[in-house]
Scaffold this motif. Structure first.
Motif, PDB file in Angstrom:
ATOM      1  N   ASN A  35       9.400  -9.050  12.468  1.00 60.58           N
ATOM      2  CA  ASN A  35      10.087  -8.760  13.575  1.00 60.58           C
ATOM      3  C   ASN A  35      10.809  -7.237  11.984  1.00 60.58           C
ATOM      4  O   ASN A  35      10.669  -5.881  12.012  1.00 60.58           O
ATOM      5  N   ARG A  39       9.158  -3.893  10.745  1.00 61.69           N
ATOM      6  CA  ARG A  39       9.635  -2.374  10.516  1.00 61.69           C
ATOM      7  C   ARG A  39       9.852  -2.037   9.369  1.00 61.69           C
ATOM      8  O   ARG A  39       9.922  -0.289   9.200  1.00 61.69           O
ATOM      9  N   GLU A  42       6.376  -0.380   8.553  1.00 62.56           N
ATOM     10  CA  GLU A  42       6.203   1.091   9.566  1.00 62.56           C
ATOM     11  C   GLU A  42       7.529   1.373   8.509  1.00 62.56           C
ATOM     12  O   GLU A  42       6.691   3.492   8.154  1.00 62.56           O
TER      13      GLU A  42
END
Length: 409
Positions: A35, A39, A42
């Motif tokens: 995760n 992120r 991103e």
């Protein structure tokens, strides 16, 4: 931009997500480390001015929209997950190389004619849950809810619970993208061929087909001291004959055929009992489907003949039967020309013995791969490494390929 320094900075940053004290990464699907990595990726895509989006299951895209043919997408990337105690290049390098290539092209040439997309696939390895290629199979509706809704990891955490805890869910549409005009994946070789032959780039023309068997032989367990050699039904001896004969035959046939006996369990597996039962695995691979099928027939015939000659029963379970995947000839030619331009004759057209996301893509869109060498052929290991100069050459070849595909009419 300086490709080497850019790569080294990005690699250092992303290796920290799941990074281990001894080096390498453990970054499993839908884990906290996974995760954090997606992120941060991103955010990095956004910083580079790309249009960013996740799909339902966690595949991440960063798009540089085309000026003339925005509905035509040239895609490059790989998977973000790793095996347990894996290296920092398997999967991650493919994503970072695509990002750096797109960044370079944007800075030098501006907006492409066709959309360039960097893709981070959620999962390929099957290391946390007993399911592989979740990311790429989901893109093409090959992954079904029924395949994963009851599976769990080693700690008992259900797949769907981990997915939803990460903010994702099952795919909500059956629509398959029709905009992808090419997919190019860059990967470390995970073998010794390029290093041994002193080649910098591997132009992948296909991915091996695989057949995997679980074989069971049943003879007779008996006393190791009182059972004469002539009266034994020793399954380890039968297994040894099978291994010897089939290995000899595989060497006679020659490359690119490979054969591996990777797991064996004799029963009762004790020092003073003739083993009356044995279970073992057989893995064979080839780039040519007919040749693979022919050798599989030889495997099965040899097992049958050895078992019958030793008065044993046998069971042959073919539990994996994957046909070879061929890459797109036009993209292969584009990669080969880019390799010539960057490394001269220091490239090799070759098959991949390992599986990759490209084998899923190739059934739906024009697809090809390129390899860079692996030091000592080591992968799925914290000691996995490639010379930086070779990594840079891989990125340079990729950017030239993407230029041809996205910036040329």
């Amino acid at each position: 931009m300086d490709i080497q320094s850019t790569f080294e900075a990005l690699d250092k940053k992303f290796t920290s997500f799941g990074g281990l004290d001894q080096g390498g990464i453990t970054r499993l699907l839908y884990s906290p480390e996974w995760n954090e990595a997606v992120r941060e990726l991103e955010s990095t895509f956004k910083e580079e001015g790309l249009e960013v989006s996740f799909d339902d299951i966690g595949n991440l895209s960063g798009r540089l929209v085309g000026s003339k043919y925005p509905e035509e997408t040239i895609l490059s990337g790989s998977h973000i997950d790793t095996v347990v105690e894996g290296g920092h290049l398997d999967g991650q390098f493919g994503i970072l190389s695509a990002l750096i290539a797109v960044k370079y092209l944007k800075e030098k040439y501006g907006q492409p004619l066709r959309t360039l997309e960097v893709l981070s696939l959620a999962e390929e390895e099957g290391s946390r849950f007993p399911y592989a290629f979740w990311g790429s199979k989901s893109l093409f509706n090959l992954a079904n809810k029924a395949d994963v809704e009851t599976i769990a990891d080693a700690e008992g955490i259900k797949f769907e619970d981990a997915m939803r805890e990460s903010g994702f869910d099952y795919r909500q549409t059956e629509k398959v993208r029709d905009d992808i005009k090419a997919f190019v994946e860059v990967h470390i070789e995970q073998g010794k061929v390029l290093e041994t032959e002193e080649k910098t780039i591997g132009v992948v023309n296909g991915i091996f087909g695989q057949k995997r068997y679980t074989i069971n032989l049943k003879g007779e367990a008996n006393h190791a001291g009182t059972t004469p050699m002539s009266l034994r039904k020793d399954t380890v001896v039968a297994y040894s004959e099978i291994v010897n004969d089939l290995t000899k035959r595989a060497r006679e046939i020659g490359e690119p055929l490979v054969l591996t006996f990777g797991h064996v369990t004799p029963v009762p597996n004790t020092v003073n009992v003739v083993p009356g039962e044995i279970t073992f695995s057989v893995d064979t691979r080839h780039i040519d489907e007919a040749a693979l099928n022919d050798f599989a027939k030889e495997i099965e015939a040899k097992i049958q003949s050895v078992a019958e000659a030793n008065d044993m029963s046998y069971d042959i379970n073919l539990w994996m039967d994957e046909a070879p995947t061929l890459m797109d000839e036009k993209i292969i030619n584009t990669i080969e020309q880019a390799a010539k331009d960057n490394v001269g004759e220091a490239y090799k057209v070759m098959p991949s013995g390992a599986g990759h996301d490209s084998q899923i893509f190739a059934d739906f869109v024009p697809t090809a791969m390129l390899f860079v060498p692996s030091i000592d052929g080591i992968s799925h290991n914290t000691n996995e490494e490639t010379e930086v100069k070779d990594l840079v050459k891989g990125i340079e070849v990729l950017k030239d390929v993407l230029y041809e595909l996205a910036y040329k009419e």
